[in-house]
Scaffold this motif. Structure first.
Motif, PDB file in Angstrom:
ATOM      1  N   TYR A 148      -0.464  68.548  80.807  1.00 10.34           N
ATOM      2  CA  TYR A 148      -1.424  69.648  80.603  1.00 10.34           C
ATOM      3  C   TYR A 148      -2.457  69.259  79.535  1.00 10.34           C
ATOM      4  N   VAL A 153      -5.818  71.417  79.074  1.00  9.53           N
ATOM      5  CA  VAL A 153      -5.358  72.814  79.131  1.00  9.53           C
ATOM      6  C   VAL A 153      -5.393  73.446  77.731  1.00  9.53           C
ATOM      7  N   LEU A 156      -1.181  78.254  78.214  1.00  9.83           N
ATOM      8  CA  LEU A 156      -0.080  78.142  79.178  1.00  9.83           C
ATOM      9  C   LEU A 156       0.632  79.485  79.310  1.00  9.83           C
TER      10      LEU A 156
END
Ligand code: GLA
Length: 403
Positions: A148, A153, A156
């Motif tokens: 990720y 990212v 989450l």
């Protein structure tokens, strides 16, 4: 002043001992302070689930990012573009997770979202499978966190799903053990995220099991779902929203109660009912994650999602969640600068607009007090001791009061 600082230092040291030496995050990172900073006010953005469910595609996510900018939502404070369940493909021989064919290149997608001045979010589960039966992160937490972070990212959502069967949750004799396992599983992913050295907002989704609001902060959560899934109807939304009374002491800058995503614009509720969701969620200092198709918003939906005066209540820097007063329809939220937001709801189901009277002393103001109606966008001048207003069925009147 000294005590909070000491506690913060202690957290820093504890995190160093737990995993810092391999991780390198001892270097100069105060994890507690960083966690707080990542969600100093409730996160705002969009999540794919309520409208697109598990069929979400790369191009729909790009369209959501485009629309978030073009509609003015980004400028109104919405930031995170979050892909919920349905992006996952298979793991390769090394165990690395790959997206499915609807997401040809996750890093490029994240770059695209970032290029719009937005942040990128993704979804997984501590269990072997997600709720939609896609690959979960069980046994691959560190690897997934690194994947990720490599994609870019920033958020989450970690959804319990099949981890419930790992916990053998329904075996009442072992309920305490099950709860400890769940906390450990959420803590494992938190430590894996921290080790990546990338700030990633951590959203727990386990439907409120085991009073998550009591232990969420200890596993690094920035937000935690407090209930089961919302549906796009007034009954579901109001049951969830109004059931948040009593949880206010658990919300604070850095970590928030999450009564699930917005349904505004999805078509199942009347305009007044959607105004109720937007108002109630803002009073609750809840995350504001739009759940509609942003590329097809009508004027009304935009006016609800982008009521900046209501958003300012949600995002107030004190981060205090509203409390419910008796009578039940009135909620009050202290704001910075000595002001308060007051929301007067009518959630009786007999199709009637009703007059409701606010007594200023009940919300802690001696009269007179200045007032502004946040949906009418109108100053009401000075109120003296009481204010009576007709509230539409399913609707709300939301005020800002200040001395
Ligand atoms: C659970 C969650 C939802 C959504 C779905 C995806 O039901 O509570 O918000 O993430 O899983 O499968």
């Amino acid at each position: 002043m000294l005590l909070p600082r000491l506690i913060s230092c202690l957290c820093f040291l504890v995190f160093c001992f737990i995993g810092g030496s391999q991780a390198g995050y001892c270097q100069a990172v105060d994890v507690e302070a960083l966690t707080k900073q990542m969600a100093a006010t409730p996160p705002m953005g969009w999540n794919s689930w309520n409208h697109f469910a598990e069929k979400i595609t790369d191009s729909e996510v790009r369209a959501a990012a485009d629309a978030m900018v073009a509609s003015g939502m980004r400028d109104a404070g919405y930031r995170y573009v979050v892909i919920d369940d349905g992006w996952q493909g298979q793991r390769d021989a090394q165990g690395i997770i790959h997206p499915n064919s609807r997401f040809p290149d996750m890093k490029r997608l994240a770059d695209y979202v970032h290029s719009k001045g937005l942040k990128f979010g993704i979804y997984s589960s501590p269990g072997p499978k997600t709720c939609g039966n896609f690959e979960g992160s069980y046994g691959h937490e560190g690897q997934d966190a690194r994947t990720y972070a490599g994609w870019g990212v920033d958020y989450l959502k970690y959804d319990l799903c099949s981890y419930e069967s790992v916990m053998k949750m329904w075996d009442l004799e072992h309920a305490d053990k099950a709860s400890a396992m769940m906390q450990e599983a959420y803590g494992t992913m938190h430590r894996a995220l921290v080790k990546t050295n990338r700030p990633i907002v951590y959203s727990l989704c386990e439907y409120g099991i085991g009073d998550v609001w009591k232990w969420g902060p200890t596993v690094g959560a920035n937000l935690w779902r407090t209930t089961d899934d919302i549906r796009d109807d007034f009954r579901s939304m109001s049951l969830i929203g109004f059931s948040q009374a009593g949880l206010e002491k658990y919300a604070a800058p850095g970590h928030w109660n999450d009564p699930d995503m917005l349904e505004v614009g999805n078509g199942g509720m009347k305009p007044d009912e959607y105004r109720t969701q937007m108002s109630l969620w803002s009073m609750l200092a809840a995350p504001l994650l739009a759940g509609n198709d942003l590329s097809r918003m009508d004027k009304l939906t935009k006016s609800i999602l982008m009521n900046r005066e209501v958003i300012a209540v949600d995002q107030d820097k004190l981060g205090i969640q509203a409390s419910r007063l008796a009578p039940l329809q009135i909620w009050v939220k202290p704001l910075s600068g000595g002001a308060k937001a007051v929301a007067i709801f009518n959630y009786v189901v007999d199709d009637q607009a009703i007059p409701i009277t606010l007594h200023l002393k009940d919300v802690g103001f001696p009269s007179p007090v200045h007032a502004r109606d946040l949906w009418a966008h109108k100053d009401l001048g000075l109120l003296h001791s009481t204010y009576t207003v007709i509230v539409p069925q399913g609707g709300v009147v939301m005020l800002r009061l200040w001395p």
